[in-house]
Scaffold this motif. Structure first.
Motif, short mmCIF file in Angstrom:
data_model
loop_
_atom_site.label_atom_id
_atom_site.label_comp_id
_atom_site.label_asym_id
_atom_site.label_seq_id
_atom_site.Cartn_x
_atom_site.Cartn_y
_atom_site.Cartn_z
N GLN A 15 -1.29 8.28 5.38
CA GLN A 15 0.09 7.95 5.71
C GLN A 15 0.11 6.69 6.55
O GLN A 15 -0.74 6.49 7.41
N GLU A 16 1.12 5.85 6.30
CA GLU A 16 1.29 4.62 7.08
C GLU A 16 2.76 4.48 7.45
O GLU A 16 3.64 4.63 6.61
N TYR A 42 0.94 1.99 11.90
CA TYR A 42 0.13 3.12 12.35
C TYR A 42 -0.33 3.86 11.10
O TYR A 42 0.49 4.27 10.27
N THR A 44 -2.82 6.96 9.41
CA THR A 44 -3.60 8.18 9.64
C THR A 44 -4.17 8.66 8.31
O THR A 44 -3.54 8.53 7.27
N ARG A 45 -5.39 9.19 8.36
CA ARG A 45 -6.10 9.65 7.17
C ARG A 45 -6.70 11.02 7.45
O ARG A 45 -7.30 11.24 8.50
N SER A 46 -6.56 11.94 6.49
CA SER A 46 -7.14 13.28 6.61
C SER A 46 -7.96 13.57 5.36
O SER A 46 -7.44 13.52 4.25
N ASN A 57 -9.51 14.11 11.45
CA ASN A 57 -8.74 13.03 10.85
C ASN A 57 -9.04 11.74 11.60
O ASN A 57 -9.70 11.74 12.63
N HIS A 59 -7.24 7.81 12.73
CA HIS A 59 -5.99 7.07 12.86
C HIS A 59 -6.24 5.76 13.59
O HIS A 59 -7.21 5.62 14.32
N THR A 60 -5.36 4.79 13.32
CA THR A 60 -5.48 3.50 13.96
C THR A 60 -4.11 2.83 14.03
O THR A 60 -3.22 3.15 13.24
#
Length: 72
Positions: A15-16, A42, A44-46, A57, A59-60
């Motif tokens: 998700q971005e 922002y 996030t990856r799971s 997960n 995130h950055t």
């Protein structure tokens, strides 16, 4: 795909969220336009299944700035 023991490279979700703003400093029919473009993201990856001891997960946050001169 997506099973217990799946490789960490298999994403369950990515998700971005992005916010961008543009500010025009000046504009002229003879000289063109000068603008500042900013963007914040922002991500996030799971994965489907994380290895033992690995984070669940990742995130950055990212920021971008662009000073743009457009010719007339």
């Amino acid at each position: 795909y997506g099973y217990p023991g799946a490789p960490a490279s298999m994403n369950r979700s990515v998700q971005e969220f992005t916010l961008g703003l543009t500010h025009t400093f000046w504009t002229s029919r003879n000289y063109g336009t000068l603008a500042l473009i900013t963007q914040a993201s922002y991500v996030t990856r799971s994965p489907f299944d994380a290895a033992t001891g690995a984070p669940e997960n990742a995130h950055t946050g990212m920021g971008f700035a662009d000073l743009r001169y457009t010719l007339p």
